[in-house]
Design a protein around this motif. Structure first.
Motif, PDB file in Angstrom:
ATOM      1  N   GLN A  80       0.813  -1.216   0.000  1.00 29.43           N
ATOM      2  CA  GLN A  80       0.000   0.000   0.000  1.00 29.43           C
ATOM      3  C   GLN A  80       0.850   1.272   0.000  1.00 29.43           C
ATOM      4  O   GLN A  80       0.313   2.377  -0.065  1.00 29.43           O
ATOM      5  CB  GLN A  80      -0.931  -0.002   1.217  1.00 29.43           C
ATOM      6  CG  GLN A  80      -1.915  -1.166   1.223  1.00 29.43           C
ATOM      7  CD  GLN A  80      -2.793  -1.166   2.449  1.00 29.43           C
ATOM      8  OE1 GLN A  80      -3.487  -0.183   2.737  1.00 29.43           O
ATOM      9  NE2 GLN A  80      -2.776  -2.268   3.196  1.00 29.43           N
ATOM     10  N   LEU A  81       2.170   1.109   0.095  1.00 33.10           N
ATOM     11  CA  LEU A  81       3.067   2.264   0.091  1.00 33.10           C
ATOM     12  C   LEU A  81       3.573   2.532  -1.321  1.00 33.10           C
ATOM     13  O   LEU A  81       3.635   1.627  -2.157  1.00 33.10           O
ATOM     14  CB  LEU A  81       4.241   2.012   1.047  1.00 33.10           C
ATOM     15  CG  LEU A  81       3.846   1.731   2.505  1.00 33.10           C
ATOM     16  CD1 LEU A  81       5.087   1.433   3.341  1.00 33.10           C
ATOM     17  CD2 LEU A  81       3.081   2.908   3.096  1.00 33.10           C
ATOM     18  N   THR A  82       3.954   3.778  -1.570  1.00 30.96           N
ATOM     19  CA  THR A  82       4.356   4.181  -2.923  1.00 30.96           C
ATOM     20  C   THR A  82       5.769   4.762  -2.935  1.00 30.96           C
ATOM     21  O   THR A  82       6.370   5.004  -1.880  1.00 30.96           O
ATOM     22  CB  THR A  82       3.392   5.245  -3.468  1.00 30.96           C
ATOM     23  OG1 THR A  82       3.598   6.476  -2.738  1.00 30.96           O
ATOM     24  CG2 THR A  82       1.949   4.810  -3.316  1.00 30.96           C
ATOM     25  N   GLY A  83       6.252   5.020  -4.121  1.00 26.92           N
ATOM     26  CA  GLY A  83       7.594   5.561  -4.294  1.00 26.92           C
ATOM     27  C   GLY A  83       7.755   6.990  -3.832  1.00 26.92           C
ATOM     28  O   GLY A  83       8.879   7.507  -3.798  1.00 26.92           O
ATOM     29  N   SER A  84       6.667   7.646  -3.475  1.00 25.62           N
ATOM     30  CA  SER A  84       6.757   9.020  -2.974  1.00 25.62           C
ATOM     31  C   SER A  84       6.819   9.066  -1.449  1.00 25.62           C
ATOM     32  O   SER A  84       6.904  10.146  -0.866  1.00 25.62           O
ATOM     33  CB  SER A  84       5.551   9.838  -3.451  1.00 25.62           C
ATOM     34  OG  SER A  84       4.347   9.319  -2.909  1.00 25.62           O
ATOM     35  N   GLN A  85       6.776   7.896  -0.807  1.00 30.97           N
ATOM     36  CA  GLN A  85       6.778   7.838   0.652  1.00 30.97           C
ATOM     37  C   GLN A  85       8.144   7.410   1.192  1.00 30.97           C
ATOM     38  O   GLN A  85       8.980   6.858   0.461  1.00 30.97           O
ATOM     39  CB  GLN A  85       5.691   6.872   1.144  1.00 30.97           C
ATOM     40  CG  GLN A  85       4.271   7.363   0.892  1.00 30.97           C
ATOM     41  CD  GLN A  85       3.237   6.314   1.238  1.00 30.97           C
ATOM     42  OE1 GLN A  85       2.997   5.377   0.468  1.00 30.97           O
ATOM     43  NE2 GLN A  85       2.604   6.459   2.403  1.00 30.97           N
ATOM     44  N   TYR A  86       8.328   7.647   2.494  1.00 35.04           N
ATOM     45  CA  TYR A  86       9.595   7.350   3.163  1.00 35.04           C
ATOM     46  C   TYR A  86       9.311   6.521   4.415  1.00 35.04           C
ATOM     47  O   TYR A  86       8.448   6.880   5.222  1.00 35.04           O
ATOM     48  CB  TYR A  86      10.314   8.642   3.548  1.00 35.04           C
ATOM     49  CG  TYR A  86      10.691   9.488   2.352  1.00 35.04           C
ATOM     50  CD1 TYR A  86      11.977   9.447   1.818  1.00 35.04           C
ATOM     51  CD2 TYR A  86       9.750  10.310   1.737  1.00 35.04           C
ATOM     52  CE1 TYR A  86      12.318  10.205   0.705  1.00 35.04           C
ATOM     53  CE2 TYR A  86      10.080  11.071   0.622  1.00 35.04           C
ATOM     54  CZ  TYR A  86      11.365  11.017   0.113  1.00 35.04           C
ATOM     55  OH  TYR A  86      11.698  11.767  -0.990  1.00 35.04           O
ATOM     56  N   LEU A  87      10.043   5.420   4.570  1.00 32.87           N
ATOM     57  CA  LEU A  87       9.878   4.517   5.707  1.00 32.87           C
ATOM     58  C   LEU A  87      11.217   4.404   6.430  1.00 32.87           C
ATOM     59  O   LEU A  87      12.211   3.961   5.844  1.00 32.87           O
ATOM     60  CB  LEU A  87       9.410   3.141   5.224  1.00 32.87           C
ATOM     61  CG  LEU A  87       9.196   2.054   6.279  1.00 32.87           C
ATOM     62  CD1 LEU A  87       8.081   2.451   7.247  1.00 32.87           C
ATOM     63  CD2 LEU A  87       8.870   0.716   5.605  1.00 32.87           C
ATOM     64  N   ILE A  88      11.249   4.823   7.694  1.00 30.60           N
ATOM     65  CA  ILE A  88      12.484   4.831   8.480  1.00 30.60           C
ATOM     66  C   ILE A  88      12.308   3.903   9.675  1.00 30.60           C
ATOM     67  O   ILE A  88      11.404   4.100  10.495  1.00 30.60           O
ATOM     68  CB  ILE A  88      12.821   6.253   8.976  1.00 30.60           C
ATOM     69  CG1 ILE A  88      12.965   7.216   7.794  1.00 30.60           C
ATOM     70  CG2 ILE A  88      14.097   6.240   9.822  1.00 30.60           C
ATOM     71  CD1 ILE A  88      13.143   8.677   8.205  1.00 30.60           C
ATOM     72  N   ASN A  89      13.160   2.889   9.782  1.00 26.61           N
ATOM     73  CA  ASN A  89      13.090   1.977  10.932  1.00 26.61           C
ATOM     74  C   ASN A  89      14.373   2.054  11.749  1.00 26.61           C
ATOM     75  O   ASN A  89      15.418   1.555  11.345  1.00 26.61           O
ATOM     76  CB  ASN A  89      12.847   0.533  10.497  1.00 26.61           C
ATOM     77  CG  ASN A  89      12.494  -0.365  11.684  1.00 26.61           C
ATOM     78  OD1 ASN A  89      12.343   0.115  12.811  1.00 26.61           O
ATOM     79  ND2 ASN A  89      12.356  -1.652  11.435  1.00 26.61           N
ATOM     80  N   ALA A  90      14.262   2.709  12.912  1.00 25.77           N
ATOM     81  CA  ALA A  90      15.356   2.740  13.882  1.00 25.77           C
ATOM     82  C   ALA A  90      14.832   2.204  15.212  1.00 25.77           C
ATOM     83  O   ALA A  90      15.293   2.595  16.280  1.00 25.77           O
ATOM     84  CB  ALA A  90      15.896   4.158  14.045  1.00 25.77           C
ATOM     85  N   GLY A  91      13.833   1.307  15.112  1.00 22.39           N
ATOM     86  CA  GLY A  91      13.215   0.742  16.309  1.00 22.39           C
ATOM     87  C   GLY A  91      13.604  -0.710  16.509  1.00 22.39           C
ATOM     88  O   GLY A  91      14.637  -1.018  17.087  1.00 22.39           O
TER      89      GLY A  91
END
Length: 420
Positions: free
Chosen positions: A222-233
């Motif tokens: 459901q995510l697109t190339g215009s979004q940003y996903l940051i995982n530092a958890g």
């Protein structure tokens, strides 16, 4: 008789803190494993274990039933880390052994890692954070600091934290977006629509709100190339195999890929190395590795020991940290004074450059890629990581009130306004 303490020697300032409480012997990472303790060279350490009353560790030591069986007089176990996945909680409870984890000790460090990542992406892709909607998944020690920092940068912050929402429902106006005192809680479907998603939830398998593989194949689709996903958890909150499949399918179909930053991974240290080439920023679980964060972990254990044994605290953390010699170059200081309203792309680039003086996230990314391209050295990279400082080590002189508030909001100290 003094309290018998066994402590990991990698904890900064352990002498200054723990010797105030009792008699301290130390060990190195790995020395308390069953394999090492069985060696003849470990005879002296093995002989001391029955005397130990307090065991102070980091995440490199597994505190399990086998180790606890060697310490019949153990009363208290503590870790100088926020996480405690390396503790066998059931075994500790069964042995009536008290335990403690230094939750939040490196929260500021992780938050500043996220700020640096977000600013780097914003400058590279030429967007303004103040125009973005940022979803914080998990609003605890780290998530709340990330929310505050990104709010200070002008972003619209929304929160996904079902357990916290349940507690807050009767006391807070939950729909006031952008208010630090009144978080805007949203559903997970709203999270998936955010421009930037930052993951800081704890790892759990709670039947009502499990976080393991929260970002599974369905969510990622459901995510697109215009979004940003940051995982530092926690690495396991994103299904890494599903993420790899997502990237591979995007390449085959020539779709613009989701922009992903990973500092944490599934199955560390044996990570899915094929992911690295698809990521915007990658690092070896070092977001929280600052001198301040590690020292704070040691200090929090010292506080617990003093409380447990009714000992007056004599040592302050502030007295331990050395001054940082980093200073703002004259051209950046001039730019800072010229950008009084601190608005627009040029000001955001300036802010990124100021943060870069304290922490160069691009360098960590380059080092990680260079090493992981040759062989899987994840654990070695993490263990040998050169400890960095936090923004508070760099004091700034700022004339404009709005600018100083924003800089303080992400962790800098403004030396000319009386605020520290």
């Amino acid at each position: 008789m003094p309290i018998q303490i066994l402590a990991d020697s990698a904890m900064p300032y352990w002498q200054e803190f723990f010797l105030e409480v009792g008699e301290v012997k130390t060990f190195k990472a790995g020395e308390l494993s069953a394999e090492i303790l069985a060696l003849p060279s470990s005879a002296q350490l093995r002989a001391y274990l029955p005397c130990v009353e307090c065991l102070l560790v980091r995440s490199t030591t597994q505190v399990n039933q086998a180790l606890l069986a060697l310490m019949p007089n153990l009363q208290f176990v503590a870790t100088a880390t926020a996480g405690y996945d390396h503790f066998d909680i059931e075994a500790l409870h069964a042995g009536d052994i008290a335990w403690y984890a230094a939750g939040g000790c490196n929260a500021q460090a992780v938050a500043q890692y996220v700020v640096c990542a977000a600013l780097q992406l914003a400058v590279d892709d030429r967007f303004l954070l103040k125009d973005k909607r940022v979803a914080i998944v998990g609003h605890g020690n780290v998530g709340s600091r990330v929310a505050n920092a990104l709010h200070a940068l002008g972003a619209q912050v929304i929160i996904y934290d079902p357990p916290q929402l349940t507690k807050a429902q009767n006391t807070t106006d939950l729909r006031i977006s952008g208010s630090l005192n009144s978080p805007c809680y949203v559903s997970f479907s709203e999270v998936l629509k955010a421009d930037v998603i930052c993951i800081h939830a704890p790892l759990n398998s709670h039947p009502e709100h499990p976080s393991r593989h929260l970002f599974d194949a369905d969510a990622l689709s459901q995510l697109t190339g215009s979004q940003y996903l940051i995982n530092a958890g926690r690495g396991e909150i994103i299904d890494n195999q599903a993420l790899l499949s997502y990237f591979e399918n995007a390449v085959k179909s020539e779709k613009v890929k989701l922009n992903v930053v990973l500092d944490v991974w599934e199955n560390e240290p044996t990570i899915t190395t094929d992911l690295v080439g698809h990521l915007r920023i990658a690092s070896a679980h070092i977001a929280g590795h600052t001198l301040e964060g590690k020292a704070n972990g040691t200090f929090m254990l010292y506080q617990q020991l003093c409380h447990r044994y009714n000992i007056a605290q004599k040592v302050k953390l502030s007295a331990m940290l050395p001054p940082d010699n980093t200073s703002l170059p004259k051209h950046l200081q001039n730019e800072l004074h010229l950008n009084e309203m601190f608005d627009g792309e040029s000001a955001q680039r300036l802010l990124k450059n100021i943060c870069h003086l304290v922490y160069d996230i691009q360098n960590d990314d380059r080092v990680f890629r260079a090493h992981m391209a040759q062989f899987n050295t994840f654990a070695k990279l993490r263990q040998e990581y050169p400890i960095r400082r936090e923004f508070s080590a760099l004091r700034l002189n700022v004339k404009n009130t709005k600018t100083s508030q924003m800089l303080r909001g992400i962790g800098f100290v403004i030396s000319n306004d009386g605020t520290t």
